[in-house]
Design a protein around this motif. Structure first.
Motif, PDB file in Angstrom:
ATOM      1  N   HIS A  98     -74.702  21.390 -49.761  1.00 32.67           N
ATOM      2  CA  HIS A  98     -75.953  21.965 -49.278  1.00 32.67           C
ATOM      3  C   HIS A  98     -75.820  23.471 -49.190  1.00 32.67           C
ATOM      4  N   LYS A  99     -76.656  24.181 -49.945  1.00 31.13           N
ATOM      5  CA  LYS A  99     -76.612  25.643 -49.994  1.00 31.13           C
ATOM      6  C   LYS A  99     -75.201  26.156 -50.255  1.00 31.13           C
ATOM      7  N   GLY A 100     -74.511  25.454 -51.110  1.00 32.51           N
ATOM      8  CA  GLY A 100     -73.170  25.871 -51.502  1.00 32.51           C
ATOM      9  C   GLY A 100     -72.056  25.419 -50.574  1.00 32.51           C
ATOM     10  N   THR A 101     -72.391  24.742 -49.483  1.00 36.50           N
ATOM     11  CA  THR A 101     -71.359  24.235 -48.569  1.00 36.50           C
ATOM     12  C   THR A 101     -71.096  22.760 -48.851  1.00 36.50           C
ATOM     13  N   ALA A 148     -73.140  28.180 -33.287  1.00 35.26           N
ATOM     14  CA  ALA A 148     -74.189  27.169 -33.514  1.00 35.26           C
ATOM     15  C   ALA A 148     -73.732  25.873 -32.863  1.00 35.26           C
ATOM     16  N   THR A 149     -74.600  25.240 -32.076  1.00 33.66           N
ATOM     17  CA  THR A 149     -74.182  24.017 -31.377  1.00 33.66           C
ATOM     18  C   THR A 149     -74.238  22.784 -32.274  1.00 33.66           C
ATOM     19  N   ALA A 150     -74.876  22.895 -33.426  1.00 36.08           N
ATOM     20  CA  ALA A 150     -74.887  21.793 -34.400  1.00 36.08           C
ATOM     21  C   ALA A 150     -75.196  22.376 -35.779  1.00 36.08           C
ATOM     22  N   ASP A 151     -74.933  21.589 -36.815  1.00 36.13           N
ATOM     23  CA  ASP A 151     -75.238  22.016 -38.180  1.00 36.13           C
ATOM     24  C   ASP A 151     -76.742  22.212 -38.346  1.00 36.13           C
ATOM     25  N   GLY A 152     -77.134  23.167 -39.130  1.00 33.16           N
ATOM     26  CA  GLY A 152     -78.563  23.360 -39.369  1.00 33.16           C
ATOM     27  C   GLY A 152     -78.857  24.584 -40.209  1.00 33.16           C
ATOM     28  N   HIS A 163     -82.200  21.821 -36.796  1.00 38.07           N
ATOM     29  CA  HIS A 163     -81.117  20.872 -37.064  1.00 38.07           C
ATOM     30  C   HIS A 163     -81.576  19.641 -37.839  1.00 38.07           C
ATOM     31  N   ASN A 164     -82.742  19.160 -37.499  1.00 39.05           N
ATOM     32  CA  ASN A 164     -83.344  18.038 -38.230  1.00 39.05           C
ATOM     33  C   ASN A 164     -84.822  18.009 -37.851  1.00 39.05           C
ATOM     34  N   GLY A 165     -85.500  16.921 -38.185  1.00 35.67           N
ATOM     35  CA  GLY A 165     -86.929  16.836 -37.899  1.00 35.67           C
ATOM     36  C   GLY A 165     -87.246  16.873 -36.413  1.00 35.67           C
ATOM     37  N   THR A 166     -86.252  16.640 -35.574  1.00 35.14           N
ATOM     38  CA  THR A 166     -86.477  16.549 -34.132  1.00 35.14           C
ATOM     39  C   THR A 166     -86.010  17.783 -33.371  1.00 35.14           C
ATOM     40  N   GLU A 179     -80.199  30.705 -43.968  1.00 36.28           N
ATOM     41  CA  GLU A 179     -78.785  30.383 -44.118  1.00 36.28           C
ATOM     42  C   GLU A 179     -78.469  29.027 -43.490  1.00 36.28           C
ATOM     43  N   PHE A 180     -77.556  28.300 -44.096  1.00 33.69           N
ATOM     44  CA  PHE A 180     -77.119  27.020 -43.547  1.00 33.69           C
ATOM     45  C   PHE A 180     -75.841  27.246 -42.753  1.00 33.69           C
ATOM     46  N   VAL A 181     -75.837  26.797 -41.512  1.00 33.92           N
ATOM     47  CA  VAL A 181     -74.644  26.981 -40.676  1.00 33.92           C
ATOM     48  C   VAL A 181     -74.108  25.634 -40.220  1.00 33.92           C
TER      49      VAL A 181
END
Ligand SMILES: [Zn+2]
Length: 427
Positions: free
Chosen positions: A217-220, A296-300, A319-322, A339-341
């Motif tokens: 995802h985005k190169g990661t 960052a407390t979670a991926d997103g 982070h997601n739809g929620t 950016e994706f972290v």
């Protein structure tokens, strides 16, 4: 010298990939040409008049058998003696095969009820005494490797590759806490290994679980491997290449250590400065020295990285739809919008920008567009892999990882529209 070793290494990887490929090809189902099936469910079909049909609504076993000239005592016998094998009162609208005698009587000799794609029940009326038994069709698992690049969305890409929609669901569930599948990037890549089940080598009978996956995802690149951490409780989770649980929950705080919880989420907060009027605080404040890294407390994906009014310099992550999280009063941001972290990545540093009495990060937690108290939110829990299992896990994933790495990703060539087509489309 170094270059020489590099070349050797590259050659080794190439050779190991090639060997595996040959092995995989052997496992692939051979052709799609079917031999005419003469034997079916263990019967020679040429000896009978064969009727393929489905139980109709309201149709009973007794009626159907009587209609097909099965003697009444035989029906009674099946109903009573084979209660445990087959409850005739619970006949569903399922497909069946009826083998009738070739003579003018056309009496049913054998009735095969298909409980599901794999299981069936045979009722044999050929003898003077009827009998019944259960059977299973021959199911083979064939390993399948798939790789693709996202053009519009994941399900479309997988569908174009002829992958079962259930696999798309499985894959999106595995990565639900890591990748926001509603915001995939064009060019995101994936690879996966799973089983496909076939009856008699030809009829598709569903998918097996995903054995290994890679999503870039985005190169990661993020790998996913299933692993049972508790065989007694049969807890299976998917972990990445570093043994991190992919079902990772949020970190408790946006700062690793050395902070003080200075103000909690409080909708009834009164502040002297504002004349003790209610000034709800919808964030959680973590006081820390200026320059302390904020994580960052979670991926997103970063949806905002800007400076605005009382918030000062801040970052917002979806982070997601929620869930989304927001980090205010930064001295400086480290990430840009889009950016994706990953969880634990540094996204900025503690500062005093905007309305603040001292250096802290105001952490805001968004759920379905509303700010909630993260410390009271019931978030999905994820057990980390125990240190004692980590060595075993890493050894376990090694061959799976190299198998994934060896899957060839074919980049599709852009389709050229023939001119004739365009002419007919625009009369
Ligand atoms: Zn605050």
């Amino acid at each position: 010298m170094q270059r020489f070793f590099g070349a050797i290494l590259a050659l080794l990887i190439l050779v190991s990939c090639k060997e595996k490929k040959e092995l995989v090809q052997q496992l692939e189902p051979k052709g799609t040409v079917q031999k005419p099936i003469v034997k079916h469910f263990g019967f020679n079909l040429e000896d009978y008049q064969v009727v393929y049909d489905t139980i109709k609504k309201g149709e009973t076993f007794g009626e159907l058998m009587l209609k097909n000239k099965v003697d009444y005592p035989k029906i009674i016998k099946i109903a009573e003696e084979y209660k445990d094998t087959f409850d005739i009162r619970r006949i569903d609208r399922k497909p069946y095969v009826l083998l009738k005698s070739k003579d003018t009587a056309e009496a049913a000799q054998v009735f095969i009820y298909q409980n599901d794609k794999i299981n069936y029940t045979v009722f044999d009326f050929r003898d003077s005494t009827a009998n019944a038994y259960k059977g299973k069709r021959n199911v083979k698992s064939v390993e399948r490797e798939v790789a693709g690049i996202i053009e519009n969305n994941l399900s479309e890409t997988l569908d174009n590759l002829g992958v079962d929609y259930n696999v798309t669901i499985d894959l999106s569930e595995i990565y639900a806490w890591t990748i926001d599948f509603f915001r995939l990037e064009k060019g995101d890549k994936f690879k996966l290994i799973y089983d496909e089940r076939f009856i008699n080598d030809s009829v598709y009978a569903g998918r097996g679980p995903i054995k290994a996956a890679l999503f870039e995802h985005k190169g990661t690149p993020i790998y996913a491997f299933p692993y049972v951490t508790d065989s007694l409780k049969n807890i299976l989770d998917y972990y990445d290449q570093d043994a991190n649980n992919l079902r990772s929950t949020f970190l408790r705080a946006p700062i690793k250590f050395g902070y003080r919880l200075s103000s909690r989420y409080n909708l009834k907060r009164r502040i002297a400065y504002y004349g003790y009027k209610v000034r709800p605080h919808k964030g959680t404040d973590y006081a820390a020295p200026i320059g302390t890294p904020i994580i960052a407390t979670a991926d997103g994906t970063v949806t905002e990285s800007t400076r605005r009014g009382g918030n000062g310099k801040y970052v917002k992550i979806r982070h997601n739809g929620t869930y989304s999280t927001q980090y205010l009063h930064m001295k400086k941001q480290k990430v840009k919008r889009g950016e994706f972290v990953r969880q634990g990545d540094v996204i900025g540093w503690v500062g005093m920008t905007g309305n603040t009495g001292g250096p802290h990060v105001c952490y805001r937690f968004w759920k379905n567009g509303r700010q909630v108290d993260p410390l009271r939110e019931k978030l999905p829990s994820a057990e980390p892999i125990a240190d004692s299992l980590k060595t075993d896990f890493l050894a376990h994933i090694k061959p799976l990882k190299s198998q994934l790495d060896c899957i060839e990703l074919i980049i599709p060539e852009p389709e050229l529209q023939p001119e004739e087509d365009q002419l007919t489309l625009n009369p």
